[in-house]
Design a protein around this motif. Structure first.
Motif, PDB file in Angstrom:
ATOM      1  N   ASP A 164      30.653 -13.480  85.779  1.00  0.00           N
ATOM      2  CA  ASP A 164      30.442 -12.376  86.710  1.00  0.00           C
ATOM      3  C   ASP A 164      30.473 -11.016  86.014  1.00  0.00           C
ATOM      4  N   LEU A 165      31.050 -10.987  84.812  1.00  0.00           N
ATOM      5  CA  LEU A 165      31.187  -9.717  84.098  1.00  0.00           C
ATOM      6  C   LEU A 165      30.122  -9.520  83.027  1.00  0.00           C
ATOM      7  N   VAL A 177      30.912  -4.211  90.743  1.00  0.00           N
ATOM      8  CA  VAL A 177      29.496  -3.984  90.429  1.00  0.00           C
ATOM      9  C   VAL A 177      28.728  -5.287  90.566  1.00  0.00           C
ATOM     10  N   SER A 178      29.313  -6.359  90.034  1.00  0.00           N
ATOM     11  CA  SER A 178      28.661  -7.669  90.132  1.00  0.00           C
ATOM     12  C   SER A 178      28.512  -8.104  91.585  1.00  0.00           C
ATOM     13  N   ASP A 179      29.538  -7.877  92.391  1.00  0.00           N
ATOM     14  CA  ASP A 179      29.486  -8.256  93.803  1.00  0.00           C
ATOM     15  C   ASP A 179      28.416  -7.468  94.564  1.00  0.00           C
ATOM     16  N   SER A 180      28.113  -6.283  94.060  1.00  0.00           N
ATOM     17  CA  SER A 180      27.110  -5.447  94.736  1.00  0.00           C
ATOM     18  C   SER A 180      25.688  -5.862  94.381  1.00  0.00           C
ATOM     19  N   GLY A 181      25.548  -6.838  93.459  1.00  0.00           N
ATOM     20  CA  GLY A 181      24.229  -7.383  93.171  1.00  0.00           C
ATOM     21  C   GLY A 181      23.698  -7.133  91.778  1.00  0.00           C
ATOM     22  N   GLN A 223      27.268 -15.959  78.478  1.00  0.00           N
ATOM     23  CA  GLN A 223      27.402 -15.980  77.022  1.00  0.00           C
ATOM     24  C   GLN A 223      26.048 -16.158  76.329  1.00  0.00           C
ATOM     25  N   LYS A 224      25.217 -17.026  76.885  1.00  0.00           N
ATOM     26  CA  LYS A 224      23.898 -17.257  76.283  1.00  0.00           C
ATOM     27  C   LYS A 224      23.060 -15.992  76.312  1.00  0.00           C
ATOM     28  N   GLY A 225      23.084 -15.294  77.436  1.00  0.00           N
ATOM     29  CA  GLY A 225      22.323 -14.058  77.532  1.00  0.00           C
ATOM     30  C   GLY A 225      22.827 -12.990  76.586  1.00  0.00           C
ATOM     31  N   ALA A 226      24.159 -12.902  76.451  1.00  0.00           N
ATOM     32  CA  ALA A 226      24.735 -11.913  75.541  1.00  0.00           C
ATOM     33  C   ALA A 226      24.352 -12.195  74.098  1.00  0.00           C
ATOM     34  N   LEU A 227      24.344 -13.464  73.712  1.00  0.00           N
ATOM     35  CA  LEU A 227      24.032 -13.830  72.334  1.00  0.00           C
ATOM     36  C   LEU A 227      22.562 -13.597  71.972  1.00  0.00           C
ATOM     37  N   GLY A 285      38.542 -12.717  75.145  1.00  0.00           N
ATOM     38  CA  GLY A 285      37.948 -13.972  75.578  1.00  0.00           C
ATOM     39  C   GLY A 285      37.826 -14.093  77.087  1.00  0.00           C
ATOM     40  N   LYS A 286      38.764 -13.499  77.816  1.00  0.00           N
ATOM     41  CA  LYS A 286      38.682 -13.536  79.278  1.00  0.00           C
ATOM     42  C   LYS A 286      37.442 -12.807  79.771  1.00  0.00           C
ATOM     43  N   LEU A 287      37.088 -11.719  79.107  1.00  0.00           N
ATOM     44  CA  LEU A 287      35.858 -11.010  79.460  1.00  0.00           C
ATOM     45  C   LEU A 287      34.643 -11.858  79.107  1.00  0.00           C
ATOM     46  N   PHE A 288      34.623 -12.387  77.883  1.00  0.00           N
ATOM     47  CA  PHE A 288      33.473 -13.162  77.435  1.00  0.00           C
ATOM     48  C   PHE A 288      33.212 -14.379  78.329  1.00  0.00           C
ATOM     49  N   ALA A 289      34.272 -14.994  78.830  1.00  0.00           N
ATOM     50  CA  ALA A 289      34.136 -16.224  79.607  1.00  0.00           C
ATOM     51  C   ALA A 289      33.767 -15.985  81.064  1.00  0.00           C
TER      52      ALA A 289
END
Length: 441
Positions: A250-251, A185-189, A256-260, A243-247
């Motif tokens: 691309d996902l 999904v990320s690769d598609s823009g 992290q800043k935007g999520a917070l 943590g792998k997702l949070f870091a």
């Protein structure tokens, strides 16, 4: 349930005067028909619901009135159920029934000797109509006090079908497949996941689903009861996975800043709003209500879900929440109150709200045809099929100081972990320190 801290408006008049114009209360109602066995009696039911939820629950109250002749009065407590109910008891004006949204609050009420055990009739209905796990969550020291009437399914991942179609991926069956689909999904823009990190409770739900699938129900129960510490290797493993997702920038939309800086409604808006900023959002079945009511999405068409997928070869998790009806000893209408709980235990009562919408029932005898749309029907079916493997939201089982308070405990520590997920062991140690203090208290 935790979502109400954001989605339900608290009533402003917390005095909860039990008059017809009380905060959250409509007029006292009755209806015609039925055997009128409770004619002349009135019950007061208190709960956190407001808005559409209160309106739909009123239909259940009206159906009970039609059946029995009893009058009903609903009063909205806001989120501070324990405080408000305690003050009403102390003032000699206790409601008859309370709809309790957390296991921990139900246990607290029982420990304070506020509750009347359910009648034999109600208990027989619970045994016949509900998976055993719901009886366990409604019981304290072997006595059944709570009847779970309304449930939430908190193991659903919601997505834009257009986003997945554009990326050329289908709903995944495993956690790794979900991350792979998210990268596509990320690769598609379009960024993949909108994460509501501003609200710590959503992060606890992420952790709970991963932990339940990865560590299994037995470990989940032990951690929920704090009979194993948060430094247990299984916790570190789950935090490492999360943590792998949070870091992964691309996902996570905005990183992290935007999520917070994204709250729960904002996370839904990022996927289903007029200008999509992400393709997927994880949270419970209540995402559908926000997508539909606030952004006009057609559920099942341009807003859909897949079950939270299995992690590392475990079973797909089913984390739930729910509202349990309890009868207060200090209520003035004990007979009518217990009759109301006996009614709530029936599929007949559940069907009333199911037809109105915005509702899931843990009652396995409810005909799924009662639900008004295929998506809700599918969610309800998943909850029922999970049976005794359903686990109640872990943080809602914990003391509020650890699992239910903004800016402290698990909420804050998982926000800190989202900000910097590089040291799962250190986060586990901080979680254990906070949990040990809260459970001791």
């Amino acid at each position: 349930m935790k979502r109400r801290r954001l989605l339900l408006a608290s009533c402003t008049a917390l005095t909860l005067a039990l008059a017809a114009t009380a905060c959250g209360g409509g007029p006292v109602t009755t209806a015609s028909g039925g055997d009128k066995s409770l004619d002349g009696q009135t019950i007061t039911v208190a709960g956190v619901w407001s808005g559409a939820e209160q309106k739909n629950f009123q239909k259940v109250l009206d159906a009970f009135s039609a059946k029995t002749g009893a009058k009903t009065q609903f009063v909205s407590t806001g989120d501070n159920v324990s405080t408000v109910v305690g003050s009403k008891i102390e003032g000699g004006n206790a409601p008859d029934v309370v709809m309790v949204p957390q296991v921990g609050v139900l246990q607290q009420f029982a420990e304070k000797d506020w509750l009347q055990p359910l009648s034999g009739t109600a208990e027989k209905s619970v045994d016949a109509n509900f998976a055993g796990v719901w009886k366990e969550y409604g019981s304290v020291e072997g006595k059944l006090y709570g009847l779970y009437f309304k449930a939430a399914h908190k193991s659903t991942v919601w997505y834009s079908p257009d986003a997945l179609d554009q990326a050329g991926v289908k709903p995944p069956a495993t956690y790794e497949e979900m991350l792979k689909a998210g990268r596509a999904v990320s690769d598609s823009g379009l960024p993949a996941f909108a994460v509501a990190g501003e609200d710590g409770w959503t992060l606890t739900d992420w952790f709970e689903n991963i932990y339940l699938s990865q560590a299994g129900p037995e470990k989940y129960d032990q951690l929920a009861a704090h009979t194993i510490p948060w430094t247990d290797p299984s916790v570190v493993t789950a935090l490492t996975t999360l943590g792998k997702l949070f870091a992964d920038k691309d996902l996570v939309a905005g990183g992290q800043k935007g999520a917070l800086s994204t709250d729960f409604p904002g996370s839904v808006e990022k996927v289903f709003g007029p200008e999509p900023e992400a393709g997927l959002v994880y949270e419970g079945d209540f995402v559908a209500g926000v997508a539909k009511d606030q952004f006009g999405r057609k559920i099942g068409e341009d807003a859909a879900f897949f079950p939270f997928p299995a992690v590392d070869g475990g079973e797909a998790p089913v984390v739930s929440g729910g509202d349990a009806a309890v009868v207060l000893k200090d209520g003035k209408s004990q007979k009518a109150a217990m009759a109301f709980l006996e009614y709530l235990a029936t599929p007949e009562a559940a069907a009333v709200w199911a037809e109105a919408g915005g509702f899931l029932s843990p009652n396995k005898q409810l005909d799924l045809a009662a639900y008004g749309d295929d998506t809700t029907r599918s969610t309800a079916e998943s909850l029922i099929e999970a049976g005794d493997s359903v686990r109640f939201d872990m943080s809602d089982q914990a003391p509020a100081a650890f699992g239910g308070t903004k800016g402290t405990g698990e909420w804050k520590l998982l926000q800190d972990f989202l900000r910097d997920p590089s040291d799962p062991k250190a986060t586990a140690s901080r979680l254990e320190a906070a949990a040990a203090k809260a459970y001791k208290g």
